[in-house]
Design a protein around this motif. Structure first.
Motif, PDB file in Angstrom:
ATOM      1  N   VAL A 177       0.868  -1.185   0.000  1.00  0.00           N
ATOM      2  CA  VAL A 177       0.000   0.000   0.000  1.00  0.00           C
ATOM      3  C   VAL A 177       0.899   1.228   0.000  1.00  0.00           C
ATOM      4  O   VAL A 177       1.833   1.324   0.793  1.00  0.00           O
ATOM      5  N   LYS A 230       0.957   5.456   0.127  1.00  0.00           N
ATOM      6  CA  LYS A 230       0.254   6.709   0.396  1.00  0.00           C
ATOM      7  C   LYS A 230       1.036   7.828  -0.272  1.00  0.00           C
ATOM      8  O   LYS A 230       2.229   7.983  -0.005  1.00  0.00           O
ATOM      9  N   GLN A 239      -1.396  -0.721  -4.074  1.00  0.00           N
ATOM     10  CA  GLN A 239      -2.684  -0.074  -3.844  1.00  0.00           C
ATOM     11  C   GLN A 239      -2.431   1.330  -3.325  1.00  0.00           C
ATOM     12  O   GLN A 239      -1.543   1.564  -2.508  1.00  0.00           O
ATOM     13  N   ILE A 254      -3.393   5.043  -1.578  1.00  0.00           N
ATOM     14  CA  ILE A 254      -4.168   5.919  -0.703  1.00  0.00           C
ATOM     15  C   ILE A 254      -3.704   7.340  -1.033  1.00  0.00           C
ATOM     16  O   ILE A 254      -2.581   7.721  -0.685  1.00  0.00           O
ATOM     17  N   LEU A 306      -3.390  11.005  -0.403  1.00  0.00           N
ATOM     18  CA  LEU A 306      -3.566  11.994   0.662  1.00  0.00           C
ATOM     19  C   LEU A 306      -3.190  13.396   0.195  1.00  0.00           C
ATOM     20  O   LEU A 306      -3.600  14.379   0.805  1.00  0.00           O
ATOM     21  N   MET A 328      -6.869   2.404  -6.322  1.00  0.00           N
ATOM     22  CA  MET A 328      -7.043   2.887  -4.953  1.00  0.00           C
ATOM     23  C   MET A 328      -7.482   1.759  -4.037  1.00  0.00           C
ATOM     24  O   MET A 328      -8.204   0.856  -4.437  1.00  0.00           O
ATOM     25  N   HIS A 384      -9.686   0.341  -1.159  1.00  0.00           N
ATOM     26  CA  HIS A 384     -11.059   0.665  -0.759  1.00  0.00           C
ATOM     27  C   HIS A 384     -11.363   0.191   0.649  1.00  0.00           C
ATOM     28  O   HIS A 384     -12.465   0.335   1.137  1.00  0.00           O
ATOM     29  N   LYS A 425     -10.950   0.897   4.331  1.00  0.00           N
ATOM     30  CA  LYS A 425     -10.651   2.077   5.133  1.00  0.00           C
ATOM     31  C   LYS A 425      -9.781   1.772   6.354  1.00  0.00           C
ATOM     32  O   LYS A 425      -9.327   2.671   7.018  1.00  0.00           O
ATOM     33  N   HIS A 478      -6.831   0.905   6.463  1.00  0.00           N
ATOM     34  CA  HIS A 478      -5.423   1.247   6.214  1.00  0.00           C
ATOM     35  C   HIS A 478      -5.144   2.731   6.384  1.00  0.00           C
ATOM     36  O   HIS A 478      -4.055   3.176   6.152  1.00  0.00           O
ATOM     37  N   ASN A 479      -6.132   3.525   6.762  1.00  0.00           N
ATOM     38  CA  ASN A 479      -5.900   4.970   6.901  1.00  0.00           C
ATOM     39  C   ASN A 479      -4.982   5.282   8.051  1.00  0.00           C
ATOM     40  O   ASN A 479      -4.860   4.675   9.001  1.00  0.00           O
TER      41      ASN A 479
END
Length: 102
Positions: A38, A40, A73, A75, A77, A95, A97, A99, A101-102
């Motif tokens: 993932v 960001k 994937q 995220i 920001l 993206m 999907h 949530k 992983h925020n």
């Protein structure tokens, strides 16, 4: 992306946790965090000498291509990346999907 930027290389600088693209004698960057597949995207920065020339769009497109090609994937920001994806919703395919992983 403008034709003049298509041939420019995107460098993933893992040590600095940023993607880099050199334009003339300047470097545009997108900072990131990556963990377990993932990524960001945190911040896009274009030197003021390059502002308004399509450089941010070019580095965002190249970075999204990299993420897709490497089965990561996303995220998003960074507000610039979020705005770009809103204008180009085909990128929502990379993206995350979930949530949690925020």
């Amino acid at each position: 992306m403008k034709e003049e930027y298509k041939s420019l290389a995107l460098l993933k600088n893992a040590a600095e946790r940023r993607f880099e693209m050199k334009v003339d004698n300047y470097t545009a960057v997108i900072t990131f965090e990556e963990n377990a597949g993932v990524i960001k995207l945190l911040h896009t920065e274009v030197p003021e000498q390059l502002e308004g020339k399509g450089v941010a769009t070019a580095i965002i497109e190249k970075t999204l291509d990299y993420i897709g090609e490497n089965s990561l994937q996303l995220i998003p920001l960074c507000p610039f990346v979020v705005a770009y994806i809103k204008r180009h919703p085909e990128w929502t395919r990379i993206m995350i999907h979930n949530k949690t992983h925020n």
